[in-house]
Design a protein around this motif. Structure first.
Motif, short mmCIF file in Angstrom:
data_model
loop_
_atom_site.label_atom_id
_atom_site.label_comp_id
_atom_site.label_asym_id
_atom_site.label_seq_id
_atom_site.Cartn_x
_atom_site.Cartn_y
_atom_site.Cartn_z
N ALA A 23 0.91 -1.31 0.14
CA ALA A 23 0.42 -0.72 -0.01
C ALA A 23 0.98 1.45 -0.31
CB ALA A 23 -0.77 0.64 0.77
N ARG A 24 1.90 1.13 1.03
CA ARG A 24 2.90 2.33 1.15
C ARG A 24 3.39 2.68 -0.36
NH1 ARG A 24 3.98 0.60 5.62
NH2 ARG A 24 6.07 -0.68 5.31
N ASP A 25 3.49 1.27 -1.23
CA ASP A 25 4.89 1.72 -2.27
C ASP A 25 3.55 1.95 -3.19
OD1 ASP A 25 6.89 0.60 -3.96
OD2 ASP A 25 5.09 -0.61 -4.72
N GLN A 26 2.45 1.64 -3.63
CA GLN A 26 1.91 2.01 -4.49
C GLN A 26 0.97 3.44 -3.60
OE1 GLN A 26 0.94 0.78 -7.41
NE2 GLN A 26 2.76 0.11 -7.07
N ARG A 27 1.25 4.29 -3.34
CA ARG A 27 0.61 5.72 -1.82
C ARG A 27 -0.44 5.33 -2.48
NH1 ARG A 27 4.20 9.40 -2.40
NH2 ARG A 27 2.91 10.89 -3.35
N THR A 28 -1.59 4.56 -1.63
CA THR A 28 -2.95 4.24 -0.92
C THR A 28 -2.62 3.39 0.15
OG1 THR A 28 -4.36 2.93 -1.43
CG2 THR A 28 -2.63 2.02 -2.24
N SER A 29 -3.99 2.90 0.60
CA SER A 29 -4.22 2.85 2.71
C SER A 29 -4.17 0.89 2.28
CB SER A 29 -5.39 3.49 2.47
OG SER A 29 -6.37 2.58 1.95
N PRO A 30 -3.54 0.19 3.18
CA PRO A 30 -3.41 -0.99 3.34
C PRO A 30 -4.81 -1.53 3.50
CG PRO A 30 -2.51 -0.10 5.70
CD PRO A 30 -3.27 0.87 4.76
N ALA A 31 -6.53 -0.69 3.48
CA ALA A 31 -7.70 -1.48 2.85
C ALA A 31 -7.95 -1.57 2.01
CB ALA A 31 -8.72 -0.67 3.48
N VAL A 32 -7.24 -0.29 1.03
CA VAL A 32 -7.36 -0.19 -0.29
C VAL A 32 -6.77 -2.05 -1.34
CG1 VAL A 32 -6.65 0.85 -2.60
CG2 VAL A 32 -7.92 1.79 -0.88
N ALA A 33 -5.34 -1.94 -1.12
CA ALA A 33 -4.57 -2.77 -1.41
C ALA A 33 -5.59 -3.76 -0.87
CB ALA A 33 -3.43 -2.62 -0.74
N PHE A 95 10.36 5.38 -9.77
CA PHE A 95 10.86 4.51 -8.26
C PHE A 95 12.24 4.62 -8.29
CE2 PHE A 95 6.05 3.99 -8.37
CZ PHE A 95 5.93 4.56 -7.53
N VAL A 96 12.96 5.72 -7.96
CA VAL A 96 14.86 5.95 -7.60
C VAL A 96 14.74 6.10 -6.30
CG1 VAL A 96 16.85 6.98 -8.73
CG2 VAL A 96 14.41 6.65 -10.12
N PRO A 119 8.48 17.94 -17.70
CA PRO A 119 7.45 17.91 -16.43
C PRO A 119 6.38 17.22 -16.45
CG PRO A 119 7.11 18.85 -18.94
CD PRO A 119 8.51 18.64 -18.41
N GLU A 120 6.85 15.94 -17.24
CA GLU A 120 5.67 14.44 -16.95
C GLU A 120 6.06 13.64 -16.03
OE1 GLU A 120 2.19 14.56 -20.47
OE2 GLU A 120 3.82 15.32 -21.25
N ILE A 121 7.46 13.78 -16.18
CA ILE A 121 7.95 12.27 -15.39
C ILE A 121 8.07 13.06 -13.68
CG2 ILE A 121 10.09 11.35 -15.02
CD1 ILE A 121 10.48 11.48 -17.72
N ASN A 122 7.20 11.75 -12.88
CA ASN A 122 6.99 12.46 -11.48
C ASN A 122 8.52 11.04 -10.59
OD1 ASN A 122 4.84 13.98 -11.58
ND2 ASN A 122 3.83 12.25 -11.54
N LEU A 123 8.88 12.25 -10.19
CA LEU A 123 9.88 11.17 -9.35
C LEU A 123 9.55 10.52 -7.55
CD1 LEU A 123 12.79 10.40 -10.64
CD2 LEU A 123 13.49 11.70 -8.84
N ARG A 124 9.82 9.40 -7.49
CA ARG A 124 10.25 9.02 -6.02
C ARG A 124 10.96 9.13 -5.65
NH1 ARG A 124 5.73 11.45 -6.81
NH2 ARG A 124 3.58 10.48 -7.44
N LEU A 139 11.48 -1.39 -7.74
CA LEU A 139 12.62 0.05 -8.73
C LEU A 139 13.03 -0.06 -9.25
CD1 LEU A 139 15.21 0.22 -5.58
CD2 LEU A 139 13.10 1.67 -5.79
N ASP A 140 12.55 1.40 -10.38
CA ASP A 140 12.99 1.16 -11.22
C ASP A 140 14.47 1.54 -11.63
OD1 ASP A 140 10.22 1.54 -12.84
OD2 ASP A 140 10.11 3.49 -11.57
#
Length: 304
Positions: A23-33, A95-96, A119-124, A139-140
């Motif tokens: 859930a943390r990896d996918q930026r959501t909650s354990p309930a959603v996962a 994800f880096v 600008p269309e690339i987001n980074l974690r 990780l990518d």
């Protein structure tokens, strides 16, 4: 798209071994996962995981489904990469991971310029001096400083990084300057240790006339943060083993000076590691090209 998201969540739960970690990896909650995995199980008509209060393990059906699901998601991502490459507009989330110094001093400062160009690339960005498992942690790309081990990862060499044994003048005045690795041990010098699961810096391999020799070093201070080690060394707490580019400013100012010159450390290898399935992803390619160039510039600037 919901089905693809369910598959993606299943893969991360399988690889990380935890619903909350996925859930943390996918930026959501354990309930959603948990809900996404449950939806997938309902669709397939089988249980994919055995759940207890303490652990989560894939069932036989889960193990069977994983390989096929991994291939499906890889194929989707490869197809997306082909389209983005054709349109020359890389986008998506990367994800880096990187060691602390490289991440804070090289990669993070360069990100505004990278974002302006893409600008269309987001980074974690995850920063840690521990050894990361690129595949298991989803990780990518990972910047790795140290010995390289055989794996299925694609390795892009960035630079060999000269390393030094260093101490503050105040430490040398108090304890003396050991001439070699043997003196380091025999005279009981305080060595500043980088410790975390898998770390080997408490065993320093140094160059001698007879070839490489490993010295079992000891000291009263340990940490899993390489920048803290530098701060302790500057404060006169002990001897530290460091890549030259990390301590260039302290060498120039005289805050740190080389010791044990008769048995210097071997260079460390700085490399960029990428899962093979990510190689054709345009966002991975442009980020790698951009940051590898910045790393090489920073290392070259540290040369005396």
């Amino acid at each position: 798209m919901a089905y693809v998201n369910n598959i993606r969540m299943f893969l991360r739960v399988y690889e990380l071994g935890s619903m909350s970690a996925a859930a943390r990896d996918q930026r959501t909650s354990p309930a959603v996962a948990s809900s996404r995995v449950a939806e997938l199980e309902k669709h397939l008509g089988v249980r994919l995981f055995n759940r207890t209060t303490r652990a989560l393990h894939p069932t036989e059906h889960g193990q069977m489904f994983y390989d096929g699901a991994r291939g499906i998601l890889d194929a989707i991502e490869a197809a997306e990469g082909t389209v983005m490459e054709a349109t020359q507009s890389p986008k998506g989330t990367l994800f880096v991971s990187a060691p602390l110094f490289i991440g804070r001093r090289i990669i993070a400062p360069a990100l505004p310029a990278f974002r302006a160009e893409y600008p269309e690339i987001n980074l974690r960005l995850r920063l840690s001096d521990r050894v990361v498992d690129v595949t298991a942690e989803g990780l990518d790309m990972a910047f790795h400083l140290g010995p390289l081990v055989d794996s299925d990862l694609k390795v892009r060499m960035i630079s060999d990084c000269p390393r030094l044994l260093l101490a503050a003048p105040s430490y040398i005045a108090r304890r003396g300057n050991p001439e070699s690795g043997a003196a380091l041990v025999e005279e009981g010098h305080d060595c500043l240790n980088l410790r975390f699961p898998g770390a080997r810096e408490f065993q320093w391999t140094l160059q001698t006339d007879g070839g490489p020799r490993r010295y079992e070093i000891a000291g009263s201070l340990e940490t899993d943060n390489s920048e803290v080690l530098t701060d302790w060394a500057v404060a006169g707490c002990g001897i530290v083993l460091k890549p030259r580019f990390e301590v260039a400013e302290h060498l120039r100012s005289g805050a740190l000076v080389p010791v044990a010159a008769a048995t210097p450390p071997y260079p460390a290898q700085l490399a960029c590691l990428t899962p093979s399935r990510r190689l054709r992803d345009p966002k991975v390619q442009v980020f790698s090209d951009f940051m590898v160039a910045r790393c090489r510039e920073a290392i070259a600037a540290a040369d005396p």
